[in-house]
Design an enzyme around this catalytic site. Structure first.
Site, PDB file in Angstrom:
ATOM      1  CD  GLU A  35      22.357  43.256  35.089  1.00  0.00           C
ATOM      2  OE1 GLU A  35      21.704  43.098  34.711  1.00  0.00           O
ATOM      3  OE2 GLU A  35      23.255  43.752  34.954  1.00  0.00           O
ATOM      4  CG  ASP A 110      34.928  42.272  38.004  1.00  0.00           C
ATOM      5  OD1 ASP A 110      34.295  44.037  38.341  1.00  0.00           O
ATOM      6  OD2 ASP A 110      34.504  41.368  38.640  1.00  0.00           O
ATOM      7  CE  LYS A 114      48.194  45.592  39.466  1.00  0.00           C
ATOM      8  NZ  LYS A 114      48.013  45.467  40.003  1.00  0.00           N
ATOM      9  CG  ASP A 146      33.532  52.607  34.070  1.00  0.00           C
ATOM     10  OD1 ASP A 146      34.111  51.208  33.930  1.00  0.00           O
ATOM     11  OD2 ASP A 146      33.735  53.309  35.233  1.00  0.00           O
TER      12      ASP A 146
END
Ligand SMILES: C[S@@+](CC[C@H](N)C(=O)[O-])C[C@H]1O[C@@H](n2cnc3c(N)ncnc32)[C@H](O)[C@@H]1O
Length: 197
Positions: A35, A110, A114, A146
């Protein structure tokens, strides 16, 4: 920092990581579960408890999160998981040659929303190249986020990559991660390694 000093620190870190990996993988099966960006370890501890025949490694760069992951691991008394503090790329480069990845999870990475930061996203062609080199033929890469733009882009990058193919497979195990709990919704894709040994 002078270049030579940075080079020595990098080389020492790689040596430390190699020793740690040799140690924890000494008695592990040749194909493991990884993971990447495991955070507090919620998912991997539950996954390892449900898959005692597998050996699992969780990698993250943030020490505090790994301390909490280790705590969960001790509480669950599991011997088939190790948490390692390292950059994912360095871990892949340092993994012993005989060890292959059979199952890979990237959960809520993450998103770097931008445009100027998109280069920092984990899922990119170079990363998929090295991951494919370390993975078994047919190994599955599970991605969940998400962030819709990252979901779409990562899916596009993996679909265009010659070493990976999007798979029509079922998500193998459900356990909410910290970031999943905070998310209103999420999307997932699974890809499989198509590089023949
Ligand atoms: C948004 S958090 C998600 C954590 C966890 N997967 C979850 O769903 O709760 C992303 C995690 O990836 C880790 N991370 C970011 N870049 C990384 C890298 N290059 N190598 C390893 N871990 C990384 C971060 O430290 C952070 O813990």
């Amino acid at each position: 920092m002078p270049i030579e000093e940075a080079r020595i620190i990098d080389s020492n870190r790689r040596q430390e990581l190699k020793t740690q990996l040799d140690e924890c993988l000494r008695e592990a099966p040749k194909s493991i579960t990884l993971e990447i960006g495991c955070g507090h370890g919620h998912f991997l501890v539950a996954y390892a408890a449900a898959h005692p025949q597998e050996y699992c490694i969780g990698v993250d760069i943030i020490e505090d999160r790994l301390v909490r992951a280790e705590r969960k691991l001790r509480r669950a008394e599991l011997t088939n998981v190790s948490f390692v503090r390292a950059d994912a790329m360095m871990l892949l480069e340092t993994l012993p040659k005989a060890v292959r990845l059979n199952c890979i999870f990237v959960l809520f990475p993450d998103p770097w929303p931008k445009r100027k930061h998109h280069k920092n996203r984990l899922i990119c062609p170079d990363f998929l190249n090295i991951l494919a080199k370390k993975a078994d033929f047919g190994a599955k890469l599970h991605f969940r986020t998400d962030h819709d733009p990252y979901f779409q882009k990562a899916r596009e990058v993996v679909a265009e990559h010659s070493d990976w193919e999007l798979a029509d497979a079922t998500w193998p195990f459900e356990c909410e991660t910290v970031f999943q709990e905070r998310a209103e919704s999420h999307q997932s894709w699974i890809a499989q390694n198509v590089v023949k040994p």
